[in-house]
Design an enzyme around this catalytic site. Structure first.
Site, PDB file in Angstrom:
ATOM      1  N   GLU A   1     -87.201  22.641  93.371  1.00  0.00           N
ATOM      2  CA  GLU A   1     -88.286  22.853  92.411  1.00  0.00           C
ATOM      3  C   GLU A   1     -89.042  24.094  92.859  1.00  0.00           C
ATOM      4  O   GLU A   1     -89.811  24.062  93.817  1.00  0.00           O
ATOM      5  CB  GLU A   1     -89.204  21.629  92.359  1.00  0.00           C
ATOM      6  CG  GLU A   1     -88.512  20.360  91.882  1.00  0.00           C
ATOM      7  CD  GLU A   1     -87.959  20.469  90.470  1.00  0.00           C
ATOM      8  OE1 GLU A   1     -88.376  21.392  89.723  1.00  0.00           O
ATOM      9  OE2 GLU A   1     -87.096  19.662  90.103  1.00  0.00           O
TER      10      GLU A   1
ATOM     11  N   CYS B   1     -97.051  26.182  90.441  1.00  0.00           N
ATOM     12  CA  CYS B   1     -95.761  26.779  90.086  1.00  0.00           C
ATOM     13  C   CYS B   1     -95.623  26.969  88.592  1.00  0.00           C
ATOM     14  O   CYS B   1     -94.874  27.844  88.134  1.00  0.00           O
ATOM     15  CB  CYS B   1     -94.610  25.927  90.627  1.00  0.00           C
ATOM     16  SG  CYS B   1     -94.577  24.228  89.990  1.00  0.00           S
TER      17      CYS B   1
END
Length: 484
Positions: A225, A259
């Protein structure tokens, strides 16, 4: 006398011992029952509820300034939600799935094809610093639901929170169930080289390359991720006041250290100034002051502060128009913490660092476009992002943008929110990551999908002529198969 073990080997030996204990326990106890999985999920929820004040204090200490409400929202409530969702659905997810037999006639005679979901065994979790609690516990929802044990390496950039996590898990779990290892890069390096049954890494793409290389030595399947430069495309006709309010909320949450934070905006050239005005107004409503405002988060470390400031300085030096949104006009050069005012970079060019690297801070470049196809071409000329955001009312344009771009996920008319949907997979593509979890997709990611075919008791192969000596029966069968 034997030479002393070097630190990397010492860390690896300690962690290998814990891994072997967990693997042995997994073999000894077999796949955990539904009740055991729910127990693990409940213990995790109880840890978060019982330690919310300590979590807020530790995270604030690590960041220098982060409000307890922000931590409660993102790290505590944001972790409890996935755990509760898994608890509510795990019984359904565990059931074997019936599949059709090939050829179908076998099923009519009683043959069965099923997929059984088995725990992989021991899953390693390398969690990051930006949401240090959520990005430890959210993967555990799928890991525990799938019946796995876990070993965790939290970030060295948030040491107070990492130490708290270690203490928390030690209270509620035996090390045969969950083991936590804190420390610097050498611990992370040793951890990523262990022979897990699966490994989850959340962090920077540059570090992910090293993690993946280390995992490959043991052929460990991996979920990455990562991040990247997630674009916002403002369509003509979008409600600019609403769009700016939502974009700036996403960009200032955790000071952009997300993110999924919007990394740059592509706006119609005639709407840029209006967007700037609305962005200023939105930030003014959220943060009338910045310097001593506990709601406005600081950057986590001096090196990150210096990096983000260097992006602003580089853009200014190369001719960009820099708009600092500082509602009270405070002097942020003298402050206790590492706060950077929300900053717009207008007319950025591709030679600027702010357009080349993931920002991970409260800085937002705004580029103009003449046609939406030009905006799409710009997105497609760069690495596929973790997320894409589109604002507008033209459904045909929305569909065209989504069809012609590839990203890990999409939120329409807002930012970030797709990550909160437990029914949707969360993951990246290309440099933004691989694999996906959350909800049922997390259960599947951390399960071994075992194919099981149960043949008929009666042996009908001779009747169909499927065994030597071959003759007319098999030729008729093949004639029926080898055609369109």
């Amino acid at each position: 006398m034997n030479a002393p073990m070097n630190p990397l080997d010492a860390h690896k030996a300690t962690m290998n011992a814990a891994l072997n204990r967990q693997k042995s326990a997994h073999l000894r106890d077999g796949p955990p029952s539904l009740e055991k999985r729910i127990d693990w999920l409940n213990r995790s929820i109880d840890l978060l509820i019982g330690h919310q004040a300590e979590i807020a204090k530790a995270v604030n200490a690590d960041f220098g300034s982060r409000s307890p409400e922000a931590t409660a929202l993102t790290d505590v409530a944001g972790s409890i939600g996935p755990l509760k969702f898994a608890r509510e659905n795990v019984a359904k997810w565990m059931r074997p799935q019936r599949r059709k037999t090939t050829p179908a006639i076998l099923g009519l005679f009683g043959a069965k094809a099923t997929v059984q979901y088995q725990p992989k065994g021991v899953v390693g979790v390398i969690s990051p610093w930006n949401f240090p609690v959520n990005l430890t516990f959210a993967p555990l929802a799928g890991i525990f639901a799938a019946g796995n044990r876990a070993m965790i390496k939290p970030s060295e950039y948030t040491p107070a929170t990492s130490d708290l996590l270690k203490a928390m898990f030690a209270k509620a779990f035996d090390e045969e169930e969950v083991a936590v290892f804190v420390g610097g890069p050498e611990v992370g390096q040793a951890f990523s080289g262990l022979a897990f049954d699966h490994l989850v890494f959340t962090g920077a793409t540059s570090v992910a390359r090293h993690v993946m290389r280390a995992a490959s030595e043991n052929l460990v399947p991996i979920t990455l991720e990562l991040g990247g430069k997630s674009p916002v495309i403002l369509s003509r006709g979008a409600d600019l006041a609403t769009a700016a309010a939502r974009i700036m909320n996403g960009k200032t949450l955790n000071a952009g250290q997300i993110c999924l934070a919007p990394d740059y905006v592509l706006a119609p050239q005639e709407d840029v100034e209006a967007f700037v005005a609305e962005a200023k107004a939105a930030v003014g409503r959220y943060f009338p002051t910045l310097k001593d405002n506990p709601d406005y988060t600081a950057l986590v470390a001096q090196r990150h502060y210096d990096r983000v400031k260097s992006y602003i300085d580089d853009a200014r030096a190369k001719g960009a128009r820099v708009v600092e949104i500082n509602p009270a006009g405070e002097d942020l050069s003298q402050q206790e913490h590492r706060k950077i005012a929300p900053t717009l970079i207008l007319d950025p060019t591709d030679d600027m660092k702010v357009m080349q690297e993931e920002i991970f801070g409260p800085v937002l470049p705004v580029k103009s476009y003449r046609t939406v196809d030009e905006a799409v071409d710009y997105v497609n000329a760069h690495d596929r992002p973790l997320a894409l955001y589109w604002f507008g009312t033209d459904e045909a344009e929305k569909d065209r943008v989504l069809a012609r771009t590839t990203s890990g996920g999409v939120t329409v008319n807002d930012v970030i929110f797709h990550v909160a949907q437990e029914e949707l997979p969360f993951g990246g593509i290309g440099p933004a990551g691989m694999g996906a979890y959350h909800g049922h997709d997390g259960f599947l990611e951390f399960s071994h999908k075992k194919a099981v075919f149960q043949q008929l008791k009666k042996d009908i192969a001779p009747m169909l002529g499927l065994r030597p000596p071959y003759g007319e029966a098999i030729r008729k069968y093949l004639a029926g198969q080898i055609k369109r």
